[in-house]
Design an enzyme around this catalytic site. Structure first.
Site, PDB file in Angstrom:
ATOM      1  N   ASP A   3       0.809  -1.220   0.000  1.00  7.32           N
ATOM      2  CA  ASP A   3       0.000   0.000   0.000  1.00  7.32           C
ATOM      3  C   ASP A   3       0.843   1.271   0.000  1.00  7.32           C
ATOM      4  O   ASP A   3       2.064   1.220   0.190  1.00  7.32           O
ATOM      5  CB  ASP A   3      -0.965  -0.005   1.203  1.00  7.32           C
ATOM      6  CG  ASP A   3      -0.310  -0.485   2.500  1.00  7.32           C
ATOM      7  OD1 ASP A   3       0.931  -0.388   2.610  1.00  7.32           O
ATOM      8  OD2 ASP A   3      -1.028  -0.948   3.387  1.00  7.32           O
ATOM      9  N   ASN A  54      -7.527  -3.071  14.325  1.00  4.62           N
ATOM     10  CA  ASN A  54      -8.914  -3.376  13.939  1.00  4.62           C
ATOM     11  C   ASN A  54      -8.994  -4.594  13.015  1.00  4.62           C
ATOM     12  O   ASN A  54     -10.032  -4.872  12.439  1.00  4.62           O
ATOM     13  CB  ASN A  54      -9.566  -2.159  13.271  1.00  4.62           C
ATOM     14  CG  ASN A  54      -8.871  -1.754  11.975  1.00  4.62           C
ATOM     15  OD1 ASN A  54      -7.913  -2.403  11.551  1.00  4.62           O
ATOM     16  ND2 ASN A  54      -9.346  -0.692  11.343  1.00  4.62           N
ATOM     17  N   HIS A  61      -7.249  -5.027  10.222  1.00  7.33           N
ATOM     18  CA  HIS A  61      -7.009  -4.795   8.786  1.00  7.33           C
ATOM     19  C   HIS A  61      -5.744  -5.502   8.318  1.00  7.33           C
ATOM     20  O   HIS A  61      -4.829  -5.771   9.099  1.00  7.33           O
ATOM     21  CB  HIS A  61      -7.007  -3.293   8.443  1.00  7.33           C
ATOM     22  CG  HIS A  61      -5.802  -2.523   8.868  1.00  7.33           C
ATOM     23  ND1 HIS A  61      -5.835  -1.159   9.075  1.00  7.33           N
ATOM     24  CD2 HIS A  61      -4.523  -2.888   9.127  1.00  7.33           C
ATOM     25  CE1 HIS A  61      -4.626  -0.749   9.423  1.00  7.33           C
ATOM     26  NE2 HIS A  61      -3.821  -1.768   9.464  1.00  7.33           N
ATOM     27  N   GLU A  69      -9.736  -2.085   5.324  1.00  7.14           N
ATOM     28  CA  GLU A  69     -10.387  -1.802   6.593  1.00  7.14           C
ATOM     29  C   GLU A  69     -11.630  -2.700   6.774  1.00  7.14           C
ATOM     30  O   GLU A  69     -12.094  -3.322   5.812  1.00  7.14           O
ATOM     31  CB  GLU A  69     -10.794  -0.319   6.627  1.00  7.14           C
ATOM     32  CG  GLU A  69      -9.614   0.647   6.506  1.00  7.14           C
ATOM     33  CD  GLU A  69      -8.782   0.788   7.791  1.00  7.14           C
ATOM     34  OE1 GLU A  69      -8.636  -0.196   8.544  1.00  7.14           O
ATOM     35  OE2 GLU A  69      -8.277   1.893   8.039  1.00  7.14           O
TER      36      GLU A  69
END
Ligand code: PGA
Length: 239
Positions: free
Chosen positions: A67, A131, A133, A138
């Site tokens: 990313d 979280n 990811h 996400e």
């Protein structure tokens, strides 16, 4: 999914590097999927040191990063600073999404083409978000998603705010999709610290669900998770 339990970040970094080095030594050509963030820093340190000290060439390695932020070169800079400057991988064999592309739609498609023209990813290194990811996929991301632009969640923005003290923190990023990641032949996920304990617990004990993107890995046939004591701290308890 295979779990390798390590005691701390140092041991995790060494073992992760050893796994990559053994592939580098035994392959004529290797496509590595790479990650940024705090967790893989030690692994890059080991990989760089090994290349310098052993004179092992990495010139047959191709890299594709997960990313990059939109409107930023932050992860391009990170990769040069922590890894590429120390090894002999030709720069044309290193790839990251271009977050400054005129058309992000075209950039996402081109990134998919780069990966498929390389013949896919042999080994993808992943971190995991608090979280759950993977990459910047996400919660709620479809498991068949390809490289796309994402709006980062508050959890991710706040976890990474420390890297943007002097500049504005981008709120969007380009990430390989979960579908792209799942096509890697092999996956190595690294998790350090108690902040990751809940995500790691969901990965091993939870059901496959889009709210915890990492649970997509449960359907992949060749995933190894390296986790330190803190990251495993909720695994050992009754859930
Ligand atoms: P970290 O990030 O290594 O900086 O904790 C991991 C991730 O968000 O995937």
């Amino acid at each position: 999914m295979k779990l390798i339990a390590v005691s701390d970040e140092e041991e995790l970094s060494r073992i992760a590097a050893e796994i990559l080095i053994s592939k580098i030594k035994t392959s004529d050509r290797l496509v590595l999927g790479l990650a940024t963030g705090k967790t893989p820093l030690g692994m890059y340190r080991y990989l760089s040191k090994y290349s310098i000290e052993s004179k092992q060439s990495y010139d047959h390695v191709h890299t594709v990063n997960l990313d990059e932020y939109v409107g930023s070169q932050a992860y391009h800079t990170y990769m040069k600073e922590h890894f590429f400057q120390y090894v002999d991988i030709p720069s044309e064999q290193t790839h990251l999404p271009n977050g400054e592309a005129d058309s992000l739609t075209v950039e996402c498609k081109s990134y998919e083409d780069i990966i498929s023209n390389l013949g896919g990813i042999d080994l993808q290194v992943l971190g995991i978000g608090e979280n759950g990811h993977i990459g910047f996929n996400e919660p709620g991301t479809n498991f068949d998603s390809r490289t796309h632009v994402v709006q980062l969640t508050e959890s991710t923005l706040s976890a990474n705010a420390k890297y943007f003290i002097d500049t504005n923190q981008p709120k969007k990023a380009i990430t390989m999709g979960i579908g792209t990641i799942l096509e890697s032949k092999e996956i190595l996920l690294l998790a350090v610290g108690e902040r990751k304990a809940n995500a790691v617990k969901e990965l091993f004990k939870g059901s496959i669900n889009k709210d915890i993107p990492a649970t997509a890995l449960k359907v992949h046939p060749n995933v190894t998770v390296l986790a330190d004591k803190g990251a495993r701290s909720l695994l050992d308890k009754e859930s």
